[in-house]
Design a protein around this motif. Structure first.
Motif, short mmCIF file in Angstrom:
data_model
loop_
_atom_site.label_atom_id
_atom_site.label_comp_id
_atom_site.label_asym_id
_atom_site.label_seq_id
_atom_site.Cartn_x
_atom_site.Cartn_y
_atom_site.Cartn_z
N UNK A 5 15.58 12.35 -7.52
CA UNK A 5 14.79 12.44 -6.30
C UNK A 5 13.72 13.51 -6.50
N UNK A 6 12.52 13.26 -5.96
CA UNK A 6 11.44 14.22 -6.14
C UNK A 6 10.24 13.90 -5.27
N UNK A 10 3.49 11.68 -2.05
CA UNK A 10 4.54 10.67 -2.12
C UNK A 10 5.88 11.34 -2.38
N UNK A 11 6.96 10.60 -2.09
CA UNK A 11 8.29 10.96 -2.52
C UNK A 11 8.79 9.84 -3.43
N UNK A 12 9.74 10.16 -4.29
CA UNK A 12 10.22 9.19 -5.26
C UNK A 12 11.72 9.39 -5.47
N UNK A 56 11.73 4.18 -7.05
CA UNK A 56 10.94 3.67 -5.93
C UNK A 56 10.06 4.79 -5.41
N UNK A 57 8.77 4.55 -5.40
CA UNK A 57 7.79 5.53 -4.94
C UNK A 57 7.33 5.16 -3.54
N UNK A 58 7.45 6.10 -2.60
CA UNK A 58 7.05 5.88 -1.21
C UNK A 58 5.89 6.82 -0.91
N UNK A 96 0.81 -1.22 0.00
CA UNK A 96 0.00 0.00 0.00
C UNK A 96 0.84 1.27 0.00
N UNK A 97 2.12 1.15 0.32
CA UNK A 97 2.94 2.34 0.47
C UNK A 97 4.14 2.38 -0.47
N UNK A 98 4.47 1.27 -1.13
CA UNK A 98 5.65 1.19 -1.99
C UNK A 98 5.26 0.73 -3.39
N UNK A 99 5.83 1.42 -4.40
CA UNK A 99 5.65 1.04 -5.80
C UNK A 99 6.98 1.15 -6.51
#
Length: 235
Positions: free
Chosen positions: A179-180, A142-144, A129-131, A84-87
Protein backbone atom coordinates in the motif's frame (compact mmCIF):
# COMPACT_ATOMS: atom_id res chain seq x y z
CA UNK A 1 -13.58 57.51 5.46
CA UNK A 2 -11.16 57.79 2.54
CA UNK A 3 -8.57 55.80 4.43
CA UNK A 4 -11.13 53.11 5.26
CA UNK A 5 -12.23 52.96 1.64
CA UNK A 6 -8.57 52.65 0.53
CA UNK A 7 -7.89 49.80 3.00
CA UNK A 8 -11.04 47.89 1.95
CA UNK A 9 -10.21 48.35 -1.74
CA UNK A 10 -6.61 47.17 -1.20
CA UNK A 11 -7.72 44.07 0.73
CA UNK A 12 -10.28 43.25 -1.96
CA UNK A 13 -7.64 43.52 -4.68
CA UNK A 14 -5.20 41.31 -2.75
CA UNK A 15 -7.90 38.69 -2.14
CA UNK A 16 -9.00 38.75 -5.77
CA UNK A 17 -5.41 38.43 -7.03
CA UNK A 18 -4.69 35.54 -4.67
CA UNK A 19 -7.83 33.73 -5.73
CA UNK A 20 -6.90 34.08 -9.38
CA UNK A 21 -3.33 32.96 -8.72
CA UNK A 22 -4.32 29.68 -7.05
CA UNK A 23 -7.50 28.87 -8.97
CA UNK A 24 -6.58 29.89 -12.50
CA UNK A 25 -6.06 26.90 -14.77
CA UNK A 26 -2.62 26.61 -16.29
CA UNK A 27 -1.65 25.25 -19.67
CA UNK A 28 -1.66 21.47 -19.35
CA UNK A 29 1.27 19.40 -20.53
CA UNK A 30 0.64 16.03 -22.20
CA UNK A 31 -3.13 16.53 -22.17
CA UNK A 32 -3.94 13.16 -23.75
CA UNK A 33 -1.11 11.19 -22.14
CA UNK A 34 -3.39 9.05 -19.94
CA UNK A 35 -5.97 8.29 -22.64
CA UNK A 36 -4.42 5.14 -24.24
CA UNK A 37 -5.55 1.80 -22.81
CA UNK A 38 -1.96 0.55 -22.36
CA UNK A 39 1.21 2.45 -21.48
CA UNK A 40 4.64 1.59 -20.15
CA UNK A 41 7.59 3.11 -18.31
CA UNK A 42 10.61 2.31 -16.21
CA UNK A 43 11.35 2.50 -12.50
CA UNK A 44 14.35 3.54 -10.44
CA UNK A 45 14.21 3.65 -6.68
CA UNK A 46 15.50 3.00 -3.19
CA UNK A 47 14.44 0.47 -0.58
CA UNK A 48 14.85 -0.26 3.09
CA UNK A 49 14.03 -3.82 4.20
CA UNK A 50 13.51 -5.01 7.75
CA UNK A 51 12.56 -8.30 9.44
CA UNK A 52 9.65 -8.55 11.85
CA UNK A 53 10.12 -11.36 14.40
CA UNK A 54 7.50 -13.27 16.38
CA UNK A 55 9.06 -15.37 19.14
CA UNK A 56 7.98 -18.65 20.65
CA UNK A 57 6.43 -18.76 24.12
CA UNK A 58 9.60 -20.18 25.68
CA UNK A 59 11.92 -17.65 24.03
CA UNK A 60 14.22 -15.59 26.21
CA UNK A 61 13.96 -11.83 26.49
CA UNK A 62 16.90 -11.34 24.11
CA UNK A 63 15.54 -9.93 20.86
CA UNK A 64 17.32 -10.15 17.53
CA UNK A 65 18.50 -6.72 16.42
CA UNK A 66 18.17 -5.81 12.75
CA UNK A 67 20.51 -3.25 11.21
CA UNK A 68 18.85 -1.99 8.01
CA UNK A 69 20.68 -0.67 4.95
CA UNK A 70 19.52 1.27 1.90
CA UNK A 71 19.25 -0.77 -1.29
CA UNK A 72 18.04 0.08 -4.76
CA UNK A 73 15.37 -1.01 -7.23
CA UNK A 74 15.24 -1.09 -11.01
CA UNK A 75 12.30 -2.27 -13.06
CA UNK A 76 9.63 -1.78 -15.68
CA UNK A 77 6.03 -0.57 -15.55
CA UNK A 78 3.05 -1.86 -17.50
CA UNK A 79 -0.12 0.19 -17.00
CA UNK A 80 -3.66 -0.65 -18.12
CA UNK A 81 -6.18 2.20 -17.94
CA UNK A 82 -9.62 1.20 -16.62
CA UNK A 83 -11.13 4.69 -16.53
CA UNK A 84 -10.07 8.24 -15.61
CA UNK A 85 -9.56 7.29 -11.98
CA UNK A 86 -8.52 3.60 -11.96
CA UNK A 87 -5.46 1.87 -13.44
CA UNK A 88 -4.13 -1.66 -13.12
CA UNK A 89 -0.34 -1.77 -12.89
CA UNK A 90 2.26 -4.50 -13.22
CA UNK A 91 5.70 -3.46 -11.92
CA UNK A 92 8.29 -6.25 -12.30
CA UNK A 93 11.57 -5.14 -10.75
CA UNK A 94 14.82 -6.36 -9.27
CA UNK A 95 15.66 -5.16 -5.76
CA UNK A 96 19.00 -5.40 -3.95
CA UNK A 97 19.24 -5.11 -0.18
CA UNK A 98 21.09 -6.28 2.92
CA UNK A 99 20.06 -6.76 6.53
CA UNK A 100 22.50 -7.42 9.36
CA UNK A 101 21.25 -9.47 12.31
CA UNK A 102 22.77 -9.31 15.78
CA UNK A 103 21.99 -12.02 18.32
CA UNK A 104 22.34 -11.29 22.02
CA UNK A 105 22.78 -13.81 24.80
CA UNK A 106 25.47 -15.70 26.71
CA UNK A 107 25.60 -18.47 24.07
CA UNK A 108 27.06 -16.01 21.52
CA UNK A 109 30.62 -15.33 22.63
CA UNK A 110 32.27 -13.95 19.49
CA UNK A 111 31.35 -11.42 16.82
CA UNK A 112 31.22 -14.09 14.12
CA UNK A 113 28.76 -16.11 16.21
CA UNK A 114 26.48 -13.20 17.11
CA UNK A 115 26.16 -11.55 13.67
CA UNK A 116 24.65 -12.70 10.40
CA UNK A 117 24.62 -10.83 7.08
CA UNK A 118 21.45 -11.45 5.08
CA UNK A 119 22.07 -10.28 1.52
CA UNK A 120 19.04 -10.51 -0.75
CA UNK A 121 18.41 -10.07 -4.45
CA UNK A 122 14.69 -10.19 -5.18
CA UNK A 123 12.83 -10.53 -8.44
CA UNK A 124 9.79 -8.62 -7.19
CA UNK A 125 6.48 -8.67 -9.13
CA UNK A 126 3.60 -6.50 -7.81
CA UNK A 127 0.09 -6.31 -9.29
CA UNK A 128 -1.42 -3.04 -8.08
CA UNK A 129 -4.60 -1.01 -8.35
CA UNK A 130 -3.98 2.71 -8.67
CA UNK A 131 -6.78 5.07 -7.56
CA UNK A 132 -6.24 8.66 -8.73
CA UNK A 133 -7.93 11.97 -8.08
CA UNK A 134 -9.03 14.31 -10.84
CA UNK A 135 -6.06 15.88 -12.60
CA UNK A 136 -5.17 19.30 -11.15
CA UNK A 137 -3.34 21.32 -13.79
CA UNK A 138 -0.11 19.30 -14.25
CA UNK A 139 -0.23 16.93 -11.30
CA UNK A 140 -2.48 14.13 -10.08
CA UNK A 141 -2.23 12.52 -6.59
CA UNK A 142 -3.07 8.85 -6.14
CA UNK A 143 -3.08 5.93 -3.74
CA UNK A 144 -2.04 2.43 -4.73
CA UNK A 145 -2.41 -1.02 -3.24
CA UNK A 146 -2.28 -4.67 -4.18
CA UNK A 147 -0.43 -7.94 -3.85
CA UNK A 148 3.00 -9.11 -4.97
CA UNK A 149 5.31 -12.08 -5.06
CA UNK A 150 9.08 -12.35 -5.09
CA UNK A 151 11.86 -14.80 -5.82
CA UNK A 152 14.88 -14.39 -3.58
CA UNK A 153 17.91 -15.35 -5.66
CA UNK A 154 20.12 -15.29 -2.52
CA UNK A 155 17.88 -17.32 -0.22
CA UNK A 156 20.10 -20.43 0.38
CA UNK A 157 16.89 -22.39 1.04
CA UNK A 158 18.28 -25.60 -0.46
CA UNK A 159 21.74 -25.22 1.07
CA UNK A 160 22.41 -28.18 3.43
CA UNK A 161 24.64 -25.95 5.58
CA UNK A 162 22.98 -23.88 8.29
CA UNK A 163 23.98 -21.40 10.99
CA UNK A 164 26.40 -23.89 12.51
CA UNK A 165 28.47 -23.21 9.38
CA UNK A 166 27.57 -19.47 9.21
CA UNK A 167 24.79 -19.95 6.64
CA UNK A 168 21.58 -18.05 7.41
CA UNK A 169 18.79 -19.46 5.23
CA UNK A 170 15.50 -17.93 4.06
CA UNK A 171 12.72 -19.14 1.78
CA UNK A 172 12.98 -18.52 -1.94
CA UNK A 173 9.36 -17.49 -2.61
CA UNK A 174 7.41 -14.94 -0.59
CA UNK A 175 4.04 -13.23 -1.03
CA UNK A 176 3.24 -9.70 0.13
CA UNK A 177 0.58 -7.05 0.30
CA UNK A 178 1.48 -3.46 -0.54
CA UNK A 179 0.00 0.00 0.00
CA UNK A 180 1.29 3.48 -0.80
CA UNK A 181 0.72 6.85 -2.41
CA UNK A 182 2.33 9.18 -4.92
CA UNK A 183 1.87 12.06 -7.36
CA UNK A 184 1.93 12.07 -11.16
CA UNK A 185 3.71 15.15 -12.53
CA UNK A 186 3.00 15.90 -16.18
CA UNK A 187 6.15 17.54 -17.49
CA UNK A 188 6.73 18.94 -20.95
CA UNK A 189 8.11 15.74 -22.51
CA UNK A 190 7.21 12.91 -20.07
CA UNK A 191 5.32 11.99 -16.92
CA UNK A 192 7.38 11.76 -13.71
CA UNK A 193 5.96 9.92 -10.69
CA UNK A 194 7.56 9.79 -7.23
CA UNK A 195 5.86 7.37 -4.84
CA UNK A 196 6.36 5.71 -1.49
CA UNK A 197 5.05 2.24 -0.68
CA UNK A 198 5.01 -0.16 2.24
CA UNK A 199 5.67 -3.86 1.55
CA UNK A 200 4.52 -6.51 4.06
CA UNK A 201 5.24 -10.24 3.78
CA UNK A 202 2.35 -12.61 4.52
CA UNK A 203 4.35 -15.76 5.22
CA UNK A 204 7.20 -17.05 7.37
CA UNK A 205 10.53 -16.68 5.53
CA UNK A 206 12.84 -18.45 7.97
CA UNK A 207 14.39 -21.83 7.12
CA UNK A 208 15.14 -23.52 10.45
CA UNK A 209 18.51 -25.00 11.30
CA UNK A 210 18.99 -28.75 11.26
CA UNK A 211 19.36 -28.76 15.04
CA UNK A 212 15.88 -28.19 16.57
CA UNK A 213 17.56 -26.53 19.58
CA UNK A 214 19.63 -24.13 17.51
CA UNK A 215 20.00 -20.77 19.31
CA UNK A 216 19.63 -19.03 15.96
CA UNK A 217 16.22 -20.35 14.92
CA UNK A 218 14.57 -22.36 17.73
CA UNK A 219 13.16 -19.29 19.50
CA UNK A 220 11.65 -17.75 16.35
CA UNK A 221 8.02 -18.53 15.64
CA UNK A 222 7.81 -16.36 12.49
CA UNK A 223 10.14 -14.09 10.54
CA UNK A 224 8.64 -11.87 7.86
CA UNK A 225 9.84 -8.97 5.74
CA UNK A 226 8.74 -5.39 6.17
CA UNK A 227 9.99 -2.88 3.64
CA UNK A 228 9.66 0.63 2.26
CA UNK A 229 10.07 1.47 -1.42
CA UNK A 230 10.71 5.00 -2.68
CA UNK A 231 10.30 4.73 -6.44
CA UNK A 232 10.68 7.21 -9.30
CA UNK A 233 8.74 6.24 -12.41
CA UNK A 234 9.32 7.70 -15.87
CA UNK A 235 6.69 7.33 -18.61
Amino acid sequence: MKRLFFVITTLFCIHNSSAQLFSKEKVQNLQNFDKPRLSWGYILGLNSYNFDFDYTADASANDIMVDKTVGFNVGLLGNMRINDYLDLRLEPMVTFTQRNLTYTGPEFTTLSESTREVKSTYVHIPLLLKVSTKRLNNFKPFIVGGISTSINLSSNEDNPDDNSLNQFRTTTNTNYYEIGFGIDFFLYYFKFTPSIRGVFAMSDELVRDNDPNSPYTSTIDKMSTRGIFINFTFQ
